[in-house]
Design an enzyme around this catalytic site. Structure first.
Site, PDB file in Angstrom:
ATOM      1  N   SER A  15       0.612  39.316 113.159  1.00 42.04           N
ATOM      2  CA  SER A  15       1.912  39.575 113.767  1.00 42.04           C
ATOM      3  C   SER A  15       1.862  39.277 115.264  1.00 42.04           C
ATOM      4  O   SER A  15       1.603  38.140 115.660  1.00 42.04           O
ATOM      5  CB  SER A  15       2.341  41.019 113.449  1.00 42.04           C
ATOM      6  OG  SER A  15       3.716  41.199 113.608  1.00 42.04           O
ATOM      7  N   ASP A  74       7.694  38.237 103.617  1.00 41.13           N
ATOM      8  CA  ASP A  74       8.115  38.278 105.015  1.00 41.13           C
ATOM      9  C   ASP A  74       9.561  37.804 105.118  1.00 41.13           C
ATOM     10  O   ASP A  74      10.080  37.129 104.207  1.00 41.13           O
ATOM     11  CB  ASP A  74       7.211  37.369 105.866  1.00 41.13           C
ATOM     12  CG  ASP A  74       6.064  38.111 106.529  1.00 41.13           C
ATOM     13  OD1 ASP A  74       6.330  39.135 107.175  1.00 41.13           O
ATOM     14  OD2 ASP A  74       4.905  37.663 106.411  1.00 41.13           O
ATOM     15  N   HIS A  95       4.569  41.775 104.851  1.00 40.11           N
ATOM     16  CA  HIS A  95       4.039  41.627 106.207  1.00 40.11           C
ATOM     17  C   HIS A  95       2.798  42.474 106.453  1.00 40.11           C
ATOM     18  O   HIS A  95       1.932  42.094 107.247  1.00 40.11           O
ATOM     19  CB  HIS A  95       5.140  42.014 107.205  1.00 40.11           C
ATOM     20  CG  HIS A  95       4.815  41.720 108.629  1.00 40.11           C
ATOM     21  ND1 HIS A  95       4.969  40.473 109.182  1.00 40.11           N
ATOM     22  CD2 HIS A  95       4.345  42.518 109.627  1.00 40.11           C
ATOM     23  CE1 HIS A  95       4.614  40.504 110.462  1.00 40.11           C
ATOM     24  NE2 HIS A  95       4.232  41.738 110.753  1.00 40.11           N
TER      25      HIS A  95
END
Length: 307
Positions: free
Chosen positions: A163, A248, A280
């Site tokens: 991320s 995602d 995610h």
């Protein structure tokens, strides 16, 4: 994997989104499919805490090693049983939208990688509001310089980020190592569900204060820099894996695809993987498992490139 598409400047679908939709697209917990948003975040945090405690209890480690002069500039080194000068290193940068997360809850991949002879380094950096994005990028750079200087005989340094951590790792493709007096032995990048164009982040509720101006966003956007760069890759043989979870959000998918395409157009050795049935957070926390497809890709890449 074949990923088609064009230059993001001509499409920029996020520019047609309302502020509410943009907030939704850049809120990963809203896209999980097996748990509610709050439960997913609690589970992610709990797994990170448990696996880090387990790694510290069962693996040889050097904890809170300073890589710089700042209070937050520390890293943890987890060592395999057979320590040698020629170990490969995986250096991990945690996510949390540059505002949360900790090295103390991020040792997801330590046990399966150290079991195969890979040293794992988990890096802390000053998250906002204490740290700015420019400072975080500088700290990540310093941490890699530190590892190279401490272990100059390493068999390769592989950067991994999740991320916001994938963004910070990707910024290292642009680093000027000459001013640090060392050229790290970078062999690979594993970028998990990252954000590479920060301009949309300027317009989200949670992250706008991190990027007060377009200049701030562009300066810290690896996608923007690589699209405008006229130089050859600094590490032409370096393997770069861009991954995204099937679950995602569409914007995370777009960011990953376009970053991969830009790398390819720029002559980098890049590959792309959409991880089936992963969201995610699962894309990272499943790295606790040795038989997980991404764990296997990482190990295969390290031991192919380290020969």
């Amino acid at each position: 994997m074949d990923v088609s598409g064009g230059n993001h400047k001509h499409k920029a679908p996020w520019k047609r989104m309302s502020k509410e939709e943009l907030d939704n697209q850049y809120s990963p917990s809203r896209w999980v499919v097996r748990l509610g948003a709050e439960e997913a975040m609690r589970t992610y945090s709990q797994i990170g805490d448990e696996v880090t405690k387990r790694a510290r209890a069962t693996r040889r480690s050097l904890l809170d090693v300073p890589y710089g002069a700042g209070e937050g500039e520390k890293l943890d080194i987890y060592l395999p049983e057979a320590v040698s000068e020629a170990m490969p290193f995986l250096v991990f940068f945690h996510g949390g939208y540059w505002q949360s997360g900790s090295k103390d809850t991020s040792a997801f991949m330590v046990n399966p990688l150290t079991a195969q002879g890979v040293a794992v380094v988990i890096v802390a950096y000053d998250i906002a509001p204490k740290g700015t994005l420019d400072q975080m990028v500088d700290q990540v750079t310093q941490s890699i310089v530190f590892v190279q200087k401490q272990y100059p005989g390493n068999q390769g340094i592989y950067l991994c980020g999740h991320s916001a951590g994938a963004h910070l790792a990707a910024m290292m493709l642009l680093a000027d190592w000459t001013k640090h007096g060392v050229m790290p032995n970078l062999r690979g990048f594993f970028l998990l569900s990252g954000v590479y164009d920060l301009e949309p982040i300027m317009h989200t509720s949670e992250n706008a204060r991190l990027l007060p101006t377009l200049e701030d966003a562009q300066r810290n956007s690896p996608l923007w820099h690589l699209e405008t760069a006229r130089t050859q890759p600094s590490y032409p043989a370096c393997s770069i894996l861009v991954t995204v979870g099937q679950h995602d959000s569409p914007e995370f998918h777009r960011q990953s695809r376009e970053f991969y395409q830009t790398l390819c157009h720029g002559g980098w050795k890049a590959s792309f993987e959409e991880l089936h049935d992963m969201d995610h957070f699962e894309i990272l926390w499943n790295l606790t498992q040795e038989d997980y497809v991404l764990t296997q890709i990482i190990l295969k890449t390290i031991f192919q490139e380290s020969r």
